[in-house]
Design a protein around this motif. Structure first.
Motif, mmCIF file in Angstrom:
data_model
loop_
_atom_site.group_PDB
_atom_site.id
_atom_site.type_symbol
_atom_site.label_atom_id
_atom_site.label_comp_id
_atom_site.label_asym_id
_atom_site.label_seq_id
_atom_site.Cartn_x
_atom_site.Cartn_y
_atom_site.Cartn_z
ATOM 1 N N LEU A 140 0.827 -1.205 0.000
ATOM 2 C CA LEU A 140 0.000 0.000 0.000
ATOM 3 C C LEU A 140 0.866 1.262 0.000
ATOM 4 O O LEU A 140 0.546 2.246 -0.668
ATOM 5 N N LYS A 141 1.963 1.203 0.745
ATOM 6 C CA LYS A 141 2.884 2.342 0.756
ATOM 7 C C LYS A 141 3.518 2.533 -0.622
ATOM 8 O O LYS A 141 3.685 3.664 -1.095
ATOM 9 N N LEU A 146 3.755 5.336 -5.891
ATOM 10 C CA LEU A 146 3.540 5.262 -7.335
ATOM 11 C C LEU A 146 2.481 6.267 -7.782
ATOM 12 O O LEU A 146 2.626 6.892 -8.833
ATOM 13 N N ALA A 147 1.426 6.410 -6.998
ATOM 14 C CA ALA A 147 0.361 7.369 -7.341
ATOM 15 C C ALA A 147 0.927 8.783 -7.426
ATOM 16 O O ALA A 147 0.595 9.554 -8.340
ATOM 17 N N ARG A 153 4.246 12.852 -13.221
ATOM 18 C CA ARG A 153 4.515 12.679 -14.649
ATOM 19 C C ARG A 153 3.382 13.230 -15.500
ATOM 20 O O ARG A 153 3.618 13.760 -16.592
ATOM 21 N N GLU A 154 2.157 13.103 -15.010
ATOM 22 C CA GLU A 154 1.027 13.689 -15.742
ATOM 23 C C GLU A 154 1.180 15.196 -15.842
ATOM 24 O O GLU A 154 0.876 15.802 -16.883
ATOM 25 N N ARG A 155 1.660 15.799 -14.779
ATOM 26 C CA ARG A 155 1.878 17.257 -14.810
ATOM 27 C C ARG A 155 2.963 17.613 -15.815
ATOM 28 O O ARG A 155 2.868 18.635 -16.509
ATOM 29 N N LYS A 166 -8.567 6.338 -4.081
ATOM 30 C CA LYS A 166 -8.756 4.951 -3.663
ATOM 31 C C LYS A 166 -7.574 4.450 -2.824
ATOM 32 O O LYS A 166 -7.764 3.645 -1.901
ATOM 33 N N VAL A 167 -6.384 4.947 -3.134
ATOM 34 C CA VAL A 167 -5.189 4.490 -2.414
ATOM 35 C C VAL A 167 -5.268 4.867 -0.937
ATOM 36 O O VAL A 167 -5.146 4.014 -0.049
ATOM 37 N N ASN A 168 -5.485 6.153 -0.681
ATOM 38 C CA ASN A 168 -5.551 6.612 0.709
ATOM 39 C C ASN A 168 -6.758 6.022 1.437
ATOM 40 O O ASN A 168 -6.684 5.732 2.635
ATOM 41 N N LYS A 169 -7.867 5.818 0.710
ATOM 42 C CA LYS A 169 -9.061 5.228 1.310
ATOM 43 C C LYS A 169 -8.765 3.795 1.744
ATOM 44 O O LYS A 169 -9.158 3.373 2.839
ATOM 45 N N LEU A 170 -8.048 3.070 0.900
ATOM 46 C CA LEU A 170 -7.718 1.683 1.215
ATOM 47 C C LEU A 170 -6.747 1.604 2.391
ATOM 48 O O LEU A 170 -6.843 0.700 3.239
ATOM 49 N N ILE A 171 -5.817 2.545 2.460
ATOM 50 C CA ILE A 171 -4.876 2.592 3.589
ATOM 51 C C ILE A 171 -5.636 2.817 4.891
ATOM 52 O O ILE A 171 -5.351 2.187 5.919
ATOM 53 N N ARG A 172 -6.619 3.719 4.856
ATOM 54 C CA ARG A 172 -7.426 3.982 6.059
ATOM 55 C C ARG A 172 -8.251 2.756 6.448
ATOM 56 O O ARG A 172 -8.390 2.435 7.633
ATOM 57 N N GLU A 173 -8.790 2.053 5.458
ATOM 58 C CA GLU A 173 -9.597 0.861 5.741
ATOM 59 C C GLU A 173 -8.738 -0.266 6.329
ATOM 60 O O GLU A 173 -9.217 -1.048 7.158
ATOM 61 N N PHE A 174 -7.491 -0.323 5.891
ATOM 62 C CA PHE A 174 -6.602 -1.399 6.340
ATOM 63 C C PHE A 174 -6.003 -1.132 7.713
ATOM 64 O O PHE A 174 -5.599 -2.080 8.409
ATOM 65 N N GLU A 175 -5.950 0.115 8.104
ATOM 66 C CA GLU A 175 -5.284 0.501 9.356
ATOM 67 C C GLU A 175 -5.787 -0.269 10.578
ATOM 68 O O GLU A 175 -4.975 -0.747 11.389
ATOM 69 N N PRO A 176 -7.114 -0.433 10.781
ATOM 70 C CA PRO A 176 -7.567 -1.188 11.957
ATOM 71 C C PRO A 176 -7.085 -2.634 11.969
ATOM 72 O O PRO A 176 -6.720 -3.161 13.028
ATOM 73 N N TYR A 177 -7.083 -3.298 10.799
ATOM 74 C CA TYR A 177 -6.583 -4.673 10.727
ATOM 75 C C TYR A 177 -5.083 -4.712 11.040
ATOM 76 O O TYR A 177 -4.602 -5.619 11.719
ATOM 77 N N LYS A 178 -4.384 -3.726 10.525
ATOM 78 C CA LYS A 178 -2.945 -3.638 10.796
ATOM 79 C C LYS A 178 -2.694 -3.481 12.300
ATOM 80 O O LYS A 178 -1.840 -4.173 12.874
#
Length: 295
Positions: A140-141, A146-147, A153-155, A166-178
């Protein structure tokens, strides 16, 4: 520099290199203008020598015309470099599009993996699960990094910046399990060590701090997993174990008191009927209910 890069046949390896080269090319007209004044002065000196019918050596003759030709040569080199850069940028753009497509597939896979952690509830597999947690956390890190790279690069390409919420949202969702499984595995490891290793190996400050932090973490996990019976059960069990261990902290601090001397250990050994300086033995004895007298 453009001259050295193209003369050696080097090409940029990424859009960042191409953008840097573009910026350098933009600065060349001013550089050429400044040097043109020096070239004009040199050519004027050569003309003066010719007026006096001075015969130039072969080296001086070659130097004269090399100097005279450089501005035109640089203009030609800039034109060819710009053509090459356009080709490179098109290639890099295709690579970026492919990388971003693969990135989306990876994020979908990680999303399913994170969702699967809701089904983990076997406290006896805490170490195994914690290793998976560490692996997913690292992935996730990497995705977060990469994001940021893709946006940068797009800039550089001047294209719309993709939103990777979605990346940061997934990190937040995973934090409690971690937090749940990392703390559970750590607690099991610490408890085993503290109860079975010699007392002189125990750091009382480390112990007290981590007991407190782990308890707070489990308290939060119980709130977060109130609708997940499996994870909730794990959090409640670890908090219960921590609550049971908390009263023993003063005993440990007492046993690790720098003032403890051999005579104190001898007296303690008589009280508990054991000579081993292992915490489990002390805790199994009745002195664990009244640690104050050993301090």
């Amino acid at each position: 520099a453009v001259v050295s890069t193209q003369s050696t046949g080097d090409r940029p390896n990424a859009i960042e290199d191409a953008a840097e080269m573009r910026e350098y090319i933009k600065s060349l007209p001013d550089t050429i203008t400044q040097n043109q004044q020096k070239i004009d002065k040199v050519m004027s000196d050569y003309e003066l020598l010719e007026d006096f019918y001075y015969n130039l050596s072969t080296d001086d003759f070659n130097a004269k015309w090399t100097c005279f030709a450089w501005p035109a040569k640089i203009d030609d080199l800039i034109e060819r470099t710009n053509e090459n850069l356009s080709q490179d940028e098109e290639r890099f753009s295709k690579i970026l599009a492919s990388d971003q497509a693969n990135f989306e597939d990876k994020m979908d896979s990680l999303q399913m993996t994170v969702a699967g952690f809701s089904g983990h509830s076997d406290i006896n597999k805490a170490l195994e699960i914690s290793l998976d947690v560490k692996r997913i956390s690292n992935q996730l890190k990497e995705c977060q990094t990469l994001a940021q790279l893709y946006n940068q690069r797009e800039r550089l390409f001047g294209t719309p910046v993709t939103q990777y919420d979605k990346v940061n949202k997934l990190i937040r969702e995973f934090e409690p399990y971690k937090n749940l499984w990392t703390t559970t595995a750590d607690w099991q490891k610490w408890h085993e060590s503290w109860m079975n290793e010699p007392l002189n190996k125990i750091d009382p400050e480390f112990l007290e701090q981590n007991i407190s932090t782990s308890y707070k973490t489990m308290h939060k996990c119980i709130k977060v997993f109130k609708d997940n019976p499996g994870c909730l059960c794990v959090a409640q069990e670890i908090r219960h174990q921590l609550e049971e261990f908390k009263p023993k902290v003063p005993l440990i601090q007492g046993l690790r008191n720098p003032g403890m001397r051999n005579r104190h250990w001898e007296s303690l050994s008589e009280d508990i009927g054991k000579t081993s300086r292992i915490l489990m033995h002390a805790i199994d004895s009745e002195i664990s209910t009244n640690p104050a007298h050993i301090i």
